[in-house]
Write a protein that holds these residues in place. Structure first.
Motif, PDB file in Angstrom:
ATOM      1  N   UNK A 105       0.824  -1.220   0.000  1.00  0.00           N
ATOM      2  CA  UNK A 105       0.000   0.000   0.000  1.00  0.00           C
ATOM      3  C   UNK A 105       0.855   1.266   0.000  1.00  0.00           C
ATOM      4  N   UNK A 106       1.800   1.351   0.914  1.00  0.00           N
ATOM      5  CA  UNK A 106       2.573   2.592   1.090  1.00  0.00           C
ATOM      6  C   UNK A 106       3.824   2.651   0.227  1.00  0.00           C
ATOM      7  N   UNK A 107       4.337   1.506  -0.204  1.00  0.00           N
ATOM      8  CA  UNK A 107       5.581   1.473  -0.959  1.00  0.00           C
ATOM      9  C   UNK A 107       6.812   1.461  -0.065  1.00  0.00           C
ATOM     10  N   UNK A 148       1.377  -7.479   2.455  1.00  0.00           N
ATOM     11  CA  UNK A 148       0.631  -6.870   3.559  1.00  0.00           C
ATOM     12  C   UNK A 148       1.348  -7.344   4.811  1.00  0.00           C
ATOM     13  N   UNK A 149       1.997  -6.415   5.477  1.00  0.00           N
ATOM     14  CA  UNK A 149       2.786  -6.727   6.667  1.00  0.00           C
ATOM     15  C   UNK A 149       1.901  -6.725   7.904  1.00  0.00           C
ATOM     16  N   UNK A 150       2.022  -7.766   8.708  1.00  0.00           N
ATOM     17  CA  UNK A 150       1.349  -7.828  10.004  1.00  0.00           C
ATOM     18  C   UNK A 150       2.422  -7.616  11.065  1.00  0.00           C
ATOM     19  N   UNK A 151       2.300  -6.555  11.850  1.00  0.00           N
ATOM     20  CA  UNK A 151       3.298  -6.271  12.877  1.00  0.00           C
ATOM     21  C   UNK A 151       4.587  -5.751  12.277  1.00  0.00           C
ATOM     22  N   UNK A 152       5.681  -5.975  12.987  1.00  0.00           N
ATOM     23  CA  UNK A 152       6.998  -5.482  12.589  1.00  0.00           C
ATOM     24  C   UNK A 152       7.640  -6.391  11.551  1.00  0.00           C
ATOM     25  N   UNK A 153       8.363  -5.791  10.617  1.00  0.00           N
ATOM     26  CA  UNK A 153       9.116  -6.584   9.644  1.00  0.00           C
ATOM     27  C   UNK A 153      10.505  -6.913  10.175  1.00  0.00           C
ATOM     28  N   UNK A 154      11.057  -6.018  10.991  1.00  0.00           N
ATOM     29  CA  UNK A 154      12.427  -6.184  11.487  1.00  0.00           C
ATOM     30  C   UNK A 154      12.466  -7.000  12.773  1.00  0.00           C
ATOM     31  N   UNK A 155      13.495  -7.799  12.929  1.00  0.00           N
ATOM     32  CA  UNK A 155      13.646  -8.609  14.142  1.00  0.00           C
ATOM     33  C   UNK A 155      13.883  -7.747  15.382  1.00  0.00           C
ATOM     34  N   UNK A 156      14.177  -6.450  15.187  1.00  0.00           N
ATOM     35  CA  UNK A 156      14.371  -5.537  16.324  1.00  0.00           C
ATOM     36  C   UNK A 156      13.039  -5.012  16.866  1.00  0.00           C
TER      37      UNK A 156
END
Length: 119
Positions: A34-36, A98-106
């Motif tokens: 959606x946002x790019x 479509x990302x659910x939550x954080x993409x990064x392990x941090x």
């Protein structure tokens, strides 16, 4: 020279047409559909790409652990695939999700949250 419309561009006929490196990997840029926003960069082998296509969730190959993993399998922060694209050289892929939550392990939304100071 006329440019082709996206729906007219040639699709690869087989994953073997992609250019995996000498270790059998290809970089995969993951982007919010959606946002790019660029969320992360990871690597895939042919098996993890096939699994991604099957599950419609991102699956990667961990270079450090030398094993297959599904994004979100432990955190619950899944990436649901909306589209997969390859670059002009066929040596990198872009996955819109479509990302659910954080993409990064941090715990950050994107792995790209640090800015390089340029003078």
């Amino acid at each position: 020279m006329a440019q082709l419309k996206p729906e007219e561009k040639e699709d690869i006929k087989s994953l073997s047409q992609l250019k995996f490196d000498e270790k059998g990997l290809i970089p995969a840029i993951v982007q919010d559909y959606m946002s790019g926003e660029v969320l992360m960069l990871a690597y895939m082998n042919e098996g993890s790409l096939k699994k991604t296509l099957e599950l419609k969730k991102t699956c990667f190959w961990s270079r450090s652990r030398n094993k297959f993993w599904i994004k979100g399998e432990t955190s619950g922060h899944f990436q649901f695939v909306k589209g997969i694209y390859y670059d002009c050289d066929k040596d990198a892929i872009l996955i819109k999700v479509r990302q659910v939550g954080a993409a990064c392990h941090t715990g950050k939304r994107s792995c790209f949250y640090r800015k390089l100071k340029v003078k």
